[in-house]
Design an enzyme around this catalytic site. Structure first.
Site, mmCIF file in Angstrom:
data_model
loop_
_atom_site.group_PDB
_atom_site.id
_atom_site.type_symbol
_atom_site.label_atom_id
_atom_site.label_comp_id
_atom_site.label_asym_id
_atom_site.label_seq_id
_atom_site.Cartn_x
_atom_site.Cartn_y
_atom_site.Cartn_z
ATOM 1 N N ASP A 168 -30.097 26.973 83.171
ATOM 2 C CA ASP A 168 -31.239 27.020 84.085
ATOM 3 C C ASP A 168 -32.548 27.189 83.322
ATOM 4 O O ASP A 168 -33.370 28.039 83.643
ATOM 5 C CB ASP A 168 -31.048 28.159 85.095
ATOM 6 C CG ASP A 168 -29.741 28.024 85.862
ATOM 7 O OD1 ASP A 168 -28.675 28.261 85.269
ATOM 8 O OD2 ASP A 168 -29.788 27.651 87.034
ATOM 9 N N ASP A 197 -28.933 22.728 85.249
ATOM 10 C CA ASP A 197 -30.336 22.904 85.639
ATOM 11 C C ASP A 197 -31.230 22.780 84.412
ATOM 12 O O ASP A 197 -31.562 23.765 83.754
ATOM 13 C CB ASP A 197 -30.580 24.210 86.403
ATOM 14 C CG ASP A 197 -30.097 24.106 87.853
ATOM 15 O OD1 ASP A 197 -29.592 23.034 88.244
ATOM 16 O OD2 ASP A 197 -30.237 25.105 88.587
ATOM 17 N N TYR A 200 -36.011 20.932 86.002
ATOM 18 C CA TYR A 200 -36.661 21.335 87.259
ATOM 19 C C TYR A 200 -37.804 20.383 87.635
ATOM 20 O O TYR A 200 -38.758 20.783 88.305
ATOM 21 C CB TYR A 200 -37.134 22.791 87.227
ATOM 22 C CG TYR A 200 -35.984 23.781 87.259
ATOM 23 C CD1 TYR A 200 -35.200 23.999 86.134
ATOM 24 C CD2 TYR A 200 -35.671 24.476 88.428
ATOM 25 C CE1 TYR A 200 -34.129 24.880 86.168
ATOM 26 C CE2 TYR A 200 -34.597 25.368 88.458
ATOM 27 C CZ TYR A 200 -33.841 25.564 87.332
ATOM 28 O OH TYR A 200 -32.787 26.433 87.369
ATOM 29 N N ASN A 234 -27.537 21.803 90.298
ATOM 30 C CA ASN A 234 -28.121 21.255 91.533
ATOM 31 C C ASN A 234 -29.467 20.575 91.289
ATOM 32 O O ASN A 234 -29.830 19.641 91.994
ATOM 33 C CB ASN A 234 -28.251 22.345 92.608
ATOM 34 C CG ASN A 234 -28.963 23.576 92.126
ATOM 35 O OD1 ASN A 234 -28.570 24.167 91.118
ATOM 36 N ND2 ASN A 234 -30.006 23.984 92.827
ATOM 37 N N HIS A 235 -30.207 21.041 90.256
ATOM 38 C CA HIS A 235 -31.494 20.392 89.978
ATOM 39 C C HIS A 235 -31.350 19.047 89.264
ATOM 40 O O HIS A 235 -32.347 18.400 88.972
ATOM 41 C CB HIS A 235 -32.411 21.332 89.189
ATOM 42 C CG HIS A 235 -32.891 22.479 90.032
ATOM 43 N ND1 HIS A 235 -33.952 22.364 90.904
ATOM 44 C CD2 HIS A 235 -32.424 23.739 90.180
ATOM 45 C CE1 HIS A 235 -34.124 23.527 91.534
ATOM 46 N NE2 HIS A 235 -33.214 24.371 91.104
ATOM 47 N N HIS A 319 -21.712 24.921 86.948
ATOM 48 C CA HIS A 319 -23.043 25.442 87.268
ATOM 49 C C HIS A 319 -22.991 26.643 88.215
ATOM 50 O O HIS A 319 -23.580 27.679 87.957
ATOM 51 C CB HIS A 319 -23.924 24.346 87.851
ATOM 52 C CG HIS A 319 -25.335 24.809 88.058
ATOM 53 N ND1 HIS A 319 -26.121 25.247 87.005
ATOM 54 C CD2 HIS A 319 -26.081 24.950 89.173
ATOM 55 C CE1 HIS A 319 -27.294 25.633 87.477
ATOM 56 N NE2 HIS A 319 -27.299 25.475 88.783
ATOM 57 N N HIS A 328 -28.760 36.267 95.944
ATOM 58 C CA HIS A 328 -29.145 34.858 95.956
ATOM 59 C C HIS A 328 -27.952 34.013 95.499
ATOM 60 O O HIS A 328 -27.318 34.316 94.497
ATOM 61 C CB HIS A 328 -30.341 34.660 95.028
ATOM 62 C CG HIS A 328 -31.116 33.430 95.325
ATOM 63 N ND1 HIS A 328 -31.681 33.188 96.561
ATOM 64 C CD2 HIS A 328 -31.405 32.350 94.563
ATOM 65 C CE1 HIS A 328 -32.306 32.021 96.530
ATOM 66 N NE2 HIS A 328 -32.145 31.484 95.332
ATOM 67 N N HIS A 329 -27.648 32.976 96.247
ATOM 68 C CA HIS A 329 -26.507 32.071 95.964
ATOM 69 C C HIS A 329 -25.153 32.764 96.143
ATOM 70 O O HIS A 329 -24.137 32.282 95.634
ATOM 71 C CB HIS A 329 -26.567 31.485 94.546
ATOM 72 C CG HIS A 329 -27.775 30.655 94.254
ATOM 73 N ND1 HIS A 329 -28.223 29.667 95.105
ATOM 74 C CD2 HIS A 329 -28.619 30.642 93.182
ATOM 75 C CE1 HIS A 329 -29.286 29.097 94.563
ATOM 76 N NE2 HIS A 329 -29.564 29.673 93.426
ATOM 77 N N HIS A 356 -26.932 28.913 87.512
ATOM 78 C CA HIS A 356 -27.347 28.866 88.916
ATOM 79 C C HIS A 356 -28.062 30.129 89.381
ATOM 80 O O HIS A 356 -29.159 30.068 89.920
ATOM 81 C CB HIS A 356 -26.135 28.572 89.795
ATOM 82 C CG HIS A 356 -26.475 28.049 91.159
ATOM 83 N ND1 HIS A 356 -27.507 27.158 91.378
ATOM 84 C CD2 HIS A 356 -25.909 28.278 92.380
ATOM 85 C CE1 HIS A 356 -27.556 26.872 92.683
ATOM 86 N NE2 HIS A 356 -26.607 27.524 93.304
ATOM 87 N N VAL A 357 -27.422 31.282 89.184
ATOM 88 C CA VAL A 357 -28.050 32.556 89.520
ATOM 89 C C VAL A 357 -28.929 32.946 88.328
ATOM 90 O O VAL A 357 -28.438 33.042 87.206
ATOM 91 C CB VAL A 357 -26.970 33.622 89.780
ATOM 92 C CG1 VAL A 357 -27.608 34.982 90.028
ATOM 93 C CG2 VAL A 357 -26.087 33.200 90.954
ATOM 94 N N HIS A 358 -30.232 33.143 88.595
ATOM 95 C CA HIS A 358 -31.175 33.327 87.492
ATOM 96 C C HIS A 358 -31.189 34.765 87.013
ATOM 97 O O HIS A 358 -32.126 35.528 87.258
ATOM 98 C CB HIS A 358 -32.570 32.848 87.906
ATOM 99 C CG HIS A 358 -32.579 31.403 88.283
ATOM 100 N ND1 HIS A 358 -33.567 30.817 89.022
ATOM 101 C CD2 HIS A 358 -31.682 30.419 88.014
ATOM 102 C CE1 HIS A 358 -33.278 29.534 89.190
ATOM 103 N NE2 HIS A 358 -32.141 29.276 88.590
HETATM 104 FE FE LIG Z 1 -29.018 25.999 90.047
#
Ligand SMILES: [Fe+2]
Ligand SMILES: *[C@@H]1O[C@H](CO)[C@@H](O)[C@H](O)[C@H]1NC(C)=O
Ligand SMILES: *[C@@H]1O[C@H](CO)[C@@H](O)[C@H](O)[C@H]1NC(C)=O
Ligand SMILES: *[C@@H]1O[C@H](CO)[C@@H](O)[C@H](O)[C@H]1NC(C)=O
Ligand SMILES: *[C@@H]1O[C@H](CO)[C@@H](O)[C@H](O)[C@H]1NC(C)=O
Ligand SMILES: *[C@@H]1O[C@H](CO)[C@@H](O)[C@H](O)[C@H]1NC(C)=O
Length: 466
Positions: A168, A197, A200, A234-235, A319, A328-329, A356-358
């Site tokens: 990410d 990711d 972006y 996903n990005h 991911h 989140h997520h 995915h999870v930042h």
């Molecule tokens: Fe992501």
């Protein structure tokens, strides 16, 4: 619940819960006391030094390499020429050799809404010697640029090898700090396992693909010299049917080629490679993975092929994490967990890396595969055959950190912290690997979290937890 301590193969349940936890019930491991703000950060401006276009007419830019076959004797070199196609040839030579060889690549372009890409070159160089430094040159014609890489040692059980873990990433000042910390870490990563990711660019109107170009120039300082093993996030989907872009993964698959055919995969979104003592399986969280789908059938055939005598370390990249305790997520990886977790346990996967999870999180060795819809057995349990799940989505993109966590910390979570950073997976031999997590606020040598992993195939009984 107490804290598990392990020494010389003996699992000791030390009932230290009351001492270590403020809350009356201490379910999980450590939630770091570091507190970060939730401010969004912006991408580095277009005129930043890290995005500088190399000088010279039609100079190759965005140079990056990845493994080009199943065992590490081939390298895919990719780059972009902005003005005209130019040459797709790579000249390369071993460090101690005068003989320059050349390999012919391909050039392609793609359009995305009203954006037209530069000339994207992909060239596979073949028949390389293992464990050898090679120089290579691209842009033979108008402006030539020279780089180098080192091939991995021959695949084998006790070959030490050091992987970096980044996820990410994006292109903010935090992303730049993550790369700098990776570069200046005294433990030198030799290959990056990237958990999805990338640029972006989809944060911009019409997914302005010029941000894919800036990202390519940003990572070149590492990606031209050591392979990045790509996972789609996903990005990378870039699905924008209202603007006529309904083919998912278009910019990503045009720009980042991977050797998927070498592992009998039918899609660049899932594949495997062997490198040194590791067998690495890359999965796609955003492609069908249910029963009978191409990805399912590929993984079902792939796992029995893994030869732990040859490659003791079995690593899975994806991911969306299967275990995460951030809000989140939360549970986005649940349906893939239901499909694949039992296989990961059966085949004794050592570690699953996701993004995915930042933030950063590391799990205990746990599994949750007993549930059959009516039996009620739906809680993760300690399982010596299970992988450790590590979330490393903390590269530092423009969406910022996620800081909200489920409370109390669940028992499957061993350590969690919302800070940017990178990981190092340092394989010593067939039984031992050392994982460390490096946060961007610390000095380059600091390990903010770390653990020894004992190989699940060769050292299964040494430890219940790791
Ligand atoms: Fe992501
Ligand atoms: C693409 O379209 C958008 C919206 O109309 C516009 O702002 C942008 O300048 C266009 N870009 C190019 C390269 O034409
Ligand atoms: C680039 O190379 C081509 C082929 O050698 C040559 O015809 C052209 O003049 C060169 N362009 C520039 C700007 O140097
Ligand atoms: C990115 O990091 C590099 C290396 O630390 C530094 O030289 C450069 O100025 C930084 N650029 C930006 C825009 O932060
Ligand atoms: C696994 O690898 C070892 C070491 O390379 C080899 O001797 C053995 O034949 C392989 N096993 C299978 C089933 O291919
Ligand atoms: C494997 O590496 C670990 C950690 O460096 C070391 O303690 C162990 O002795 C090594 N095993 C062998 C067989 O060399």
């Amino acid at each position: 619940m107490g804290v598990r301590w392990e020494f010389d193969g003996v699992l000791v349940l030390a009932l230290l819960g009351l001492c270590l936890c403020a809350a009356p019930v201490c379910e999980g491991g450590i939630t770091s006391s570091y507190v970060r703000n939730k401010d969004l950060v912006h991408d580095m401006p277009l005129d930043s030094d890290v995005f500088r276009v190399p000088p010279g007419y039609n100079a190759p830019q965005q140079v990056h390499i990845t493994q080009g076959d199943h065992v590490g004797k081939r390298v895919i070199v990719s780059w972009v020429t902005p003005d005209e196609p130019g040459s797709s040839t790579v000249l390369y030579w071993a460090e101690n050799s005068e003989l320059k060889k050349s390999a012919q690549g391909i050039v392609l372009t793609y359009k995305y809404f009203n954006y037209t890409s530069g000339y994207i070159h992909h060239c596979t160089i073949k028949d390389l010697e293992f464990d050898t430094k090679y120089y290579y040159e691209v842009g033979n014609g108008n402006t030539t640029r020279k780089f180098w890489f080192r091939t991995p040692p021959s695949v084998g059980p006790d070959v030490p090898y050091t992987f970096g873990l980044i996820g990410d990433l994006g292109q903010t000042p935090d992303s730049n700090r993550t790369l700098t910390h990776y570069e200046l870490n005294p433990v030198k990563g030799q290959t990056i396992l990237f958990v999805g990711d990338l640029s972006y660019a989809d944060a911009y109107p019409f997914h302005d693909n010029t941000r894919w170009d800036t990202w390519g120039r940003f990572i070149e300082r590492i990606a031209a010299y050591q392979p990045w093993i790509w996972t789609a996030g996903n990005h990378e989907i870039d699905f924008l049917p209202e603007s006529g872009e309904s083919k998912p993964f278009k910019p990503y698959t045009n720009r980042y080629h991977v050797p998927y055919k070498a592992s009998q995969s039918t899609s660049p979104l899932w594949y495997s490679i062997k490198r040194a003592s590791a067998h690495i399986i890359v999965l796609s969280s955003y492609s069908a993975y249910g029963k009978y789908t191409p990805q399912y059938k590929w993984l079902e055939k792939e796992l029995p092929k893994v030869n732990r005598t040859e490659t003791p370390w079995l690593i899975v990249l994806m991911h969306s994490p299967l275990y995460s305790s951030y809000i989140h997520h939360y549970m986005e990886g649940e349906s893939m967990r239901v499909m694949y977790e039992a296989w990961f346990v059966e085949y004794k996967v050592d570690v699953v890396f996701a993004g995915h999870v930042h933030a950063y999180e590391r799990s205990e060795r746990i599994s949750n595969i007993a549930y059959n819809i009516v039996n009620g057995i739906c809680t993760p349990i300690s399982d010596p055959s299970a992988p450790v799940y590590i979330t490393i989505g903390d590269g530092g993109n423009l969406e910022g950190l996620v800081t909200d966590m489920t409370q109390p910390q669940p028992s499957y979570s061993a350590y969690r912290e919302a800070s940017f950073g990178h990981g190092i997976f340092d394989i010593k031999n067939r039984t031992h690997a050392f994982f460390s997590w490096h946060r961007n606020q610390d000095g380059y040598a600091v390990e903010a979290d770390s653990l020894w992993l004992h190989n699940r195939y060769w050292k299964p009984s040494l430890s219940m937890t790791y």
